[in-house]
Design a protein around this motif. Structure first.
Motif, PDB file in Angstrom:
ATOM      1  N   GLY A   7       8.857  27.182  31.757  1.00 33.44           N
ATOM      2  CA  GLY A   7       7.460  27.098  32.170  1.00 33.44           C
ATOM      3  C   GLY A   7       7.064  25.808  32.839  1.00 33.44           C
ATOM      4  N   GLY A   8       7.945  24.808  32.808  1.00 32.54           N
ATOM      5  CA  GLY A   8       7.621  23.562  33.481  1.00 32.54           C
ATOM      6  C   GLY A   8       7.563  23.745  34.987  1.00 32.54           C
ATOM      7  N   ASP A   9       6.733  22.919  35.624  1.00 34.62           N
ATOM      8  CA  ASP A   9       6.546  23.058  37.081  1.00 34.62           C
ATOM      9  C   ASP A   9       5.839  21.813  37.602  1.00 34.62           C
ATOM     10  N   SER A  10       5.649  21.780  38.916  1.00 39.80           N
ATOM     11  CA  SER A  10       4.852  20.734  39.551  1.00 39.80           C
ATOM     12  C   SER A  10       3.492  21.316  39.890  1.00 39.80           C
ATOM     13  N   VAL A  11       2.439  20.655  39.428  1.00 44.76           N
ATOM     14  CA  VAL A  11       1.081  21.149  39.667  1.00 44.76           C
ATOM     15  C   VAL A  11       0.187  19.981  40.065  1.00 44.76           C
ATOM     16  N   GLN A  12      -0.962  20.326  40.606  1.00 41.03           N
ATOM     17  CA  GLN A  12      -1.958  19.308  40.938  1.00 41.03           C
ATOM     18  C   GLN A  12      -2.802  19.018  39.705  1.00 41.03           C
ATOM     19  N   ALA A  13      -3.382  17.838  39.695  1.00 42.22           N
ATOM     20  CA  ALA A  13      -4.284  17.461  38.608  1.00 42.22           C
ATOM     21  C   ALA A  13      -5.406  18.498  38.479  1.00 42.22           C
ATOM     22  N   GLY A  14      -5.723  18.818  37.226  1.00 39.25           N
ATOM     23  CA  GLY A  14      -6.729  19.843  36.972  1.00 39.25           C
ATOM     24  C   GLY A  14      -6.151  21.227  36.780  1.00 39.25           C
ATOM     25  N   GLY A  15      -4.887  21.385  37.099  1.00 41.41           N
ATOM     26  CA  GLY A  15      -4.233  22.676  36.969  1.00 41.41           C
ATOM     27  C   GLY A  15      -3.808  22.989  35.547  1.00 41.41           C
ATOM     28  N   SER A  16      -3.176  24.148  35.397  1.00 36.18           N
ATOM     29  CA  SER A  16      -2.747  24.621  34.079  1.00 36.18           C
ATOM     30  C   SER A  16      -1.295  25.089  34.126  1.00 36.18           C
ATOM     31  N   LEU A  17      -0.652  24.988  32.986  1.00 31.91           N
ATOM     32  CA  LEU A  17       0.694  25.523  32.802  1.00 31.91           C
ATOM     33  C   LEU A  17       0.804  26.052  31.386  1.00 31.91           C
ATOM     34  N   ARG A  18       1.691  27.007  31.187  1.00 32.58           N
ATOM     35  CA  ARG A  18       2.016  27.450  29.843  1.00 32.58           C
ATOM     36  C   ARG A  18       3.523  27.321  29.643  1.00 32.58           C
ATOM     37  N   LEU A  19       3.883  26.508  28.681  1.00 32.80           N
ATOM     38  CA  LEU A  19       5.282  26.342  28.317  1.00 32.80           C
ATOM     39  C   LEU A  19       5.634  27.338  27.216  1.00 32.80           C
ATOM     40  N   SER A  20       6.872  27.817  27.258  1.00 34.49           N
ATOM     41  CA  SER A  20       7.378  28.715  26.233  1.00 34.49           C
ATOM     42  C   SER A  20       8.666  28.151  25.646  1.00 34.49           C
ATOM     43  N   CYS A  21       8.897  28.441  24.398  1.00 34.53           N
ATOM     44  CA  CYS A  21      10.130  28.028  23.721  1.00 34.53           C
ATOM     45  C   CYS A  21      10.606  29.209  22.892  1.00 34.53           C
ATOM     46  N   VAL A  22      11.700  29.797  23.307  1.00 32.49           N
ATOM     47  CA  VAL A  22      12.268  30.927  22.584  1.00 32.49           C
ATOM     48  C   VAL A  22      13.336  30.412  21.628  1.00 32.49           C
ATOM     49  N   VAL A  23      13.223  30.817  20.377  1.00 32.21           N
ATOM     50  CA  VAL A  23      14.145  30.382  19.333  1.00 32.21           C
ATOM     51  C   VAL A  23      15.105  31.519  19.019  1.00 32.21           C
ATOM     52  N   SER A  24      16.349  31.179  18.740  1.00 30.15           N
ATOM     53  CA  SER A  24      17.393  32.186  18.587  1.00 30.15           C
ATOM     54  C   SER A  24      17.343  32.938  17.265  1.00 30.15           C
ATOM     55  N   GLU A  25      16.467  32.495  16.345  1.00 28.59           N
ATOM     56  CA  GLU A  25      16.309  33.217  15.097  1.00 28.59           C
ATOM     57  C   GLU A  25      14.851  33.182  14.672  1.00 28.59           C
ATOM     58  N   SER A  26      14.553  33.904  13.600  1.00 26.53           N
ATOM     59  CA  SER A  26      13.170  34.006  13.167  1.00 26.53           C
ATOM     60  C   SER A  26      12.581  32.644  12.812  1.00 26.53           C
ATOM     61  N   ILE A  27      11.376  32.425  13.299  1.00 32.72           N
ATOM     62  CA  ILE A  27      10.685  31.182  12.961  1.00 32.72           C
ATOM     63  C   ILE A  27       9.607  31.413  11.907  1.00 32.72           C
ATOM     64  N   TYR A  28       9.393  32.684  11.547  1.00 32.09           N
ATOM     65  CA  TYR A  28       8.322  33.001  10.609  1.00 32.09           C
ATOM     66  C   TYR A  28       8.618  32.390   9.253  1.00 32.09           C
ATOM     67  N   ALA A  29       7.676  31.582   8.750  1.00 28.58           N
ATOM     68  CA  ALA A  29       7.755  30.965   7.427  1.00 28.58           C
ATOM     69  C   ALA A  29       9.028  30.146   7.224  1.00 28.58           C
ATOM     70  N   ARG A  30       9.646  29.709   8.315  1.00 30.35           N
ATOM     71  CA  ARG A  30      10.899  28.962   8.191  1.00 30.35           C
ATOM     72  C   ARG A  30      10.854  27.591   8.827  1.00 30.35           C
ATOM     73  N   TYR A  31      10.186  27.503   9.963  1.00 34.88           N
ATOM     74  CA  TYR A  31      10.254  26.253  10.705  1.00 34.88           C
ATOM     75  C   TYR A  31       8.876  25.710  11.034  1.00 34.88           C
ATOM     76  N   CYS A  32       8.739  24.429  10.828  1.00 31.56           N
ATOM     77  CA  CYS A  32       7.664  23.699  11.443  1.00 31.56           C
ATOM     78  C   CYS A  32       8.065  23.507  12.895  1.00 31.56           C
ATOM     79  N   MET A  33       7.176  23.821  13.829  1.00 29.72           N
ATOM     80  CA  MET A  33       7.501  23.770  15.249  1.00 29.72           C
ATOM     81  C   MET A  33       6.607  22.782  15.970  1.00 29.72           C
ATOM     82  N   ALA A  34       7.171  22.118  16.949  1.00 24.29           N
ATOM     83  CA  ALA A  34       6.384  21.117  17.667  1.00 24.29           C
ATOM     84  C   ALA A  34       6.827  20.993  19.114  1.00 24.29           C
ATOM     85  N   TRP A  35       5.921  20.470  19.906  1.00 23.61           N
ATOM     86  CA  TRP A  35       6.221  20.067  21.279  1.00 23.61           C
ATOM     87  C   TRP A  35       6.169  18.544  21.343  1.00 23.61           C
TER      88      TRP A  35
END
Length: 123
Positions: A7-35
């Motif tokens: 999801g990373g890209d080059s954008v102008q100031a004021g713009g928007s982006l959405r980053l995604s992080c796909v994990v290879s196993e279940s994250i439910y009730a297992r991992y604290c996640m951060a950017w």
């Protein structure tokens, strides 16, 4: 455990982006996640985190502009970034911590990392 960001890209100031992080196993009730992000010559800093109890935390510099969320069914963590500024330019990393319910702010406390996705914001 593999984490793959996108999801990373080059954008102008004021713009928007959405980053995604796909994990290879279940994250439910297992991992604290951060950017995290790291700009050249600067230390890696936590941008936002999602605790196991559902709580979220944001760096002061992004509060009100960025939103972290997780889709447990898809094993995916997101970072919606709005009103981007040139100072948001950095490599953004997804990280997972299997040992804490509340996310640490320190990179050394996280067990797993993605390869990073570059965000560049021009003025």
């Amino acid at each position: 455990v593999r984490l793959v960001e996108s999801g990373g890209d080059s954008v102008q100031a004021g713009g928007s982006l959405r980053l995604s992080c796909v994990v290879s196993e279940s994250i439910y009730a297992r991992y604290c996640m951060a950017w995290f992000r790291q700009a050249p010559g600067r230390e890696r800093e936590r941008v936002a985190s999602s605790d196991l109890d559902g709580g979220t935390t944001y760096a002061a510099s992004v509060k009100g502009r960025f939103t972290i969320s997780r889709d447990n069914a898809k094993n995916t963590l997101y970072l919606q970034m709005n009103s981007l500024k040139p100072e948001d330019t950095a490599m953004y990393y997804c990280a997972a911590d299997s040992s804490s319910r509340l996310c640490s702010r320190y990179p050394a406390d996280f067990d797993y990392w993605g390869q990073g996705t570059q965000v560049t914001v021009s003025s």
